[in-house]
Design a protein around this motif. Structure first.
Motif, mmCIF file in Angstrom:
data_model
loop_
_atom_site.group_PDB
_atom_site.id
_atom_site.type_symbol
_atom_site.label_atom_id
_atom_site.label_comp_id
_atom_site.label_asym_id
_atom_site.label_seq_id
_atom_site.Cartn_x
_atom_site.Cartn_y
_atom_site.Cartn_z
ATOM 1 N N ASN A 69 25.567 16.925 49.936
ATOM 2 C CA ASN A 69 25.565 18.350 50.275
ATOM 3 C C ASN A 69 24.705 19.125 49.275
ATOM 4 O OD1 ASN A 69 28.627 17.357 50.916
ATOM 5 N ND2 ASN A 69 27.771 18.605 52.551
ATOM 6 N N SER A 70 23.531 18.592 49.030
ATOM 7 C CA SER A 70 22.600 19.191 48.088
ATOM 8 C C SER A 70 21.195 18.873 48.568
ATOM 9 C CB SER A 70 22.865 18.648 46.681
ATOM 10 O OG SER A 70 21.984 19.237 45.745
ATOM 11 N N SER A 304 28.808 21.512 45.252
ATOM 12 C CA SER A 304 28.364 20.122 45.383
ATOM 13 C C SER A 304 27.304 19.753 44.355
ATOM 14 C CB SER A 304 27.828 19.869 46.799
ATOM 15 O OG SER A 304 26.819 20.809 47.136
ATOM 16 N N ASP A 326 24.705 24.780 44.479
ATOM 17 C CA ASP A 326 24.897 24.384 45.871
ATOM 18 C C ASP A 326 26.370 24.437 46.249
ATOM 19 O OD1 ASP A 326 22.220 23.963 46.027
ATOM 20 O OD2 ASP A 326 22.318 21.788 45.913
ATOM 21 N N ALA A 328 29.061 23.415 49.280
ATOM 22 C CA ALA A 328 29.206 22.527 50.443
ATOM 23 C C ALA A 328 29.822 23.308 51.601
ATOM 24 C CB ALA A 328 30.054 21.321 50.088
ATOM 25 N N THR A 329 29.020 24.131 52.245
ATOM 26 C CA THR A 329 29.496 24.971 53.334
ATOM 27 C C THR A 329 29.168 24.341 54.679
ATOM 28 O OG1 THR A 329 27.405 26.178 53.218
ATOM 29 C CG2 THR A 329 29.270 27.126 52.048
ATOM 30 N N SER A 391 24.837 29.723 56.897
ATOM 31 C CA SER A 391 24.401 28.536 56.153
ATOM 32 C C SER A 391 24.113 27.395 57.119
ATOM 33 C CB SER A 391 25.462 28.117 55.142
ATOM 34 O OG SER A 391 26.612 27.622 55.816
ATOM 35 N N ASN A 393 21.571 23.380 57.417
ATOM 36 C CA ASN A 393 21.163 22.083 56.872
ATOM 37 C C ASN A 393 19.674 21.890 57.136
ATOM 38 O OD1 ASN A 393 21.568 19.580 55.632
ATOM 39 N ND2 ASN A 393 21.956 18.543 57.573
ATOM 40 N N HIS A 401 24.816 22.719 53.456
ATOM 41 C CA HIS A 401 25.191 23.426 52.232
ATOM 42 C C HIS A 401 24.355 24.695 52.075
ATOM 43 C CE1 HIS A 401 21.519 21.552 50.694
ATOM 44 N NE2 HIS A 401 21.586 22.345 49.638
#
Length: 451
Positions: A69-70, A304, A326, A328-329, A391, A393, A401
């Motif tokens: 998640n980064s 994260s 970061d 983790a959403t 948010s 990806n 995230h």
């Protein structure tokens, strides 16, 4: 033998159903102990014992569990990249050319030199070099003011610690390394009034009045939320500035700090004065700042990947800095503006994905990366807590995230640790005295204001 007899007798006392269950369990246990499956690795060794097989894995394909998640380790976003920066106006360009950007920090309880260097992403190697020159730099007291500037390469150029009202430790970078000296104010501190009228740009008019580039920078930042000298200064505007200078035997030996300013633009009046805490307030003791929130989300999510400008790739050992925090959403989580400001970037980037950049006054900027959907566009004015995006990806990412960055004076800092500006007034205990002093100061500036 006695143990076995007792066990046999005990088993006989059990019901038939329990004896069957016990027997079945025992058989399963024995079968498990006897069953030893052949290991694929052992098979490979037995058939190819004299062969060696090297399998090369691309470094960029390796995942680090702590960085899920980064962004992948190789996806480094340069905070100085114009793609992610706010465009500079004429005043900012003029100050950037001639004035060292001064970064300041007030030491709080429990803070060490290492903690402060980490918060502001200053080179740890420079910290050790400073300590080597004079170990006393590590002895920081609560409330002491620290000030520093950096080179274009990010090295500490000058570092000072104000030990008391009269003593300041100064470390300066030279070709031979860092040099230390202790400055002591032996003279008398007196206010000097500088006045002027806008005839061209504010910068040039202020220089003509006798203000140094660093003093102009102080004034511009102090009033960044009340009056924008780059956009609002007009020909004919008048101003008066009080500067505290040190005099020895009647001669000024230092340029001094800005104490107060009175600015008149048409019928609009602006007055500010510095308080004992080093911050500027208006005549009523109200703060000139706009507050920033630490987390740009409606609720907390797991971090994260933390801010770490010295992060090393676990395989290559190379520095792969992480200049943000970061969260983790899940995709679709509401992202809010960290503070009042103007949107200066809202677009897509191969690494950052969909992203937004917001400029907060002239000192701060925030960046929000890997977004799913944007709700703002360039030029929009936003307020703290306003929904700006969802948010996602997008871009180069190891999982959904939000990557969030805080930029202070063009340098990435740890948004989770550094002191954030607060819009709080002077405490009620000190406000009465400040208001009276401010009233007297304003009258003095008015008396010397150009006609």
């Amino acid at each position: 033998m006695k143990i076995f007899k007792v066990a046999a007798f005990t088993i006989k006392q059990l019901s038939r159903q329990h004896r069957i269950a016990l027997a079945s369990t025992s058989l399963l246990v024995v079968a498990a102990l006897l069953w030893q499956p052949s290991s694929p690795l052992k098979q490979a060794v037995s058939y190819q014992s004299n062969q060696r097989i090297d399998v090369e894995l691309p470094v960029e394909e390796l995942d680090v569990l702590s960085e899920q998640n980064s962004e992948p380790m190789g996806a480094v976003l340069d905070p100085q990249d114009p793609e992610f920066s706010a465009p500079k106006d004429e005043l900012e360009q003029q100050l950037e050319e001639v004035a060292d950007v001064a970064h300041t920090h007030k030491v709080t309880s429990g803070e060490t030199l290492g903690v402060i260097f980490s918060q502001y992403a200053l080179p740890i190697a420079d910290m050790y070099r400073l300590i080597k020159v004079n170990k006393s730099i590590q002895n920081l007291g609560v409330g002491q003011m620290i000030e520093w500037s950096v080179t274009e390469e990010g090295r500490v150029k000058e570092f000072s610690v104000k030990r008391s009202a009269k003593m300041t430790d100064v470390y300066t970078l030279t070709d031979q390394g860092y040099k230390f000296k202790q400055l002591e104010e032996n003279g008398e501190i007196k206010p000097v009034m500088l006045t002027g009228r806008i005839s061209g740009s504010f910068y040039q008019s202020a220089r003509t009045a006798g203000l140094s580039p660093n003093q102009i920078q102080t004034v511009v930042q102090a009033l960044q939320w009340r009056f924008d000298f780059g956009r609002e200064a007009r020909k004919g505007d008048r101003f008066a500035v009080s500067v505290e200078r040190e005099f020895i035997e009647g001669k000024a030996v230092t340029r001094g700090n800005v104490k107060s300013l009175y600015y008149l633009s048409g019928s609009r009046e602006v007055f500010v004065m510095r308080h004992d805490d080093g911050q500027f307030y208006d005549a009523e003791g109200k703060s000139l700042n706009r507050a920033l929130r630490r987390i740009p989300l409606a609720k907390r999510y797991r971090i994260s990947s933390s801010f770490n400008p010295r992060r090393k790739h676990p395989v290559t050992g190379r520095i792969s800095p992480h200049n943000g925090t970061d969260f983790a959403t899940p995709i679709g989580t509401t992202v809010v503006a960290a503070g009042d400001g103007v949107v200066v970037k809202a677009r897509k980037h191969p690494l950052a994905g969909n992203y937004v950049v917001i400029k907060h006054g002239r000192e701060y900027m925030t960046r929000y990366l890997h977004l799913h959907k944007l709700f703002v566009k360039v030029g929009d004015k936003v307020t703290m807590g306003q929904r700006i995006a969802l948010s996602g990806n997008t871009g180069r990412s190891t999982g959904p995230h939000l990557h969030y960055e805080l930029i202070k004076k063009n340098r990435a800092v740890n948004a989770m640790k550094v002191p954030l500006p607060q819009a709080e007034p002077i405490s009620s205990k000190q406000r009465g005295r400040f208001v009276q002093l401010a009233s007297d100061e304003r009258q003095k500036l008015l008396a010397v204001m150009p006609g």
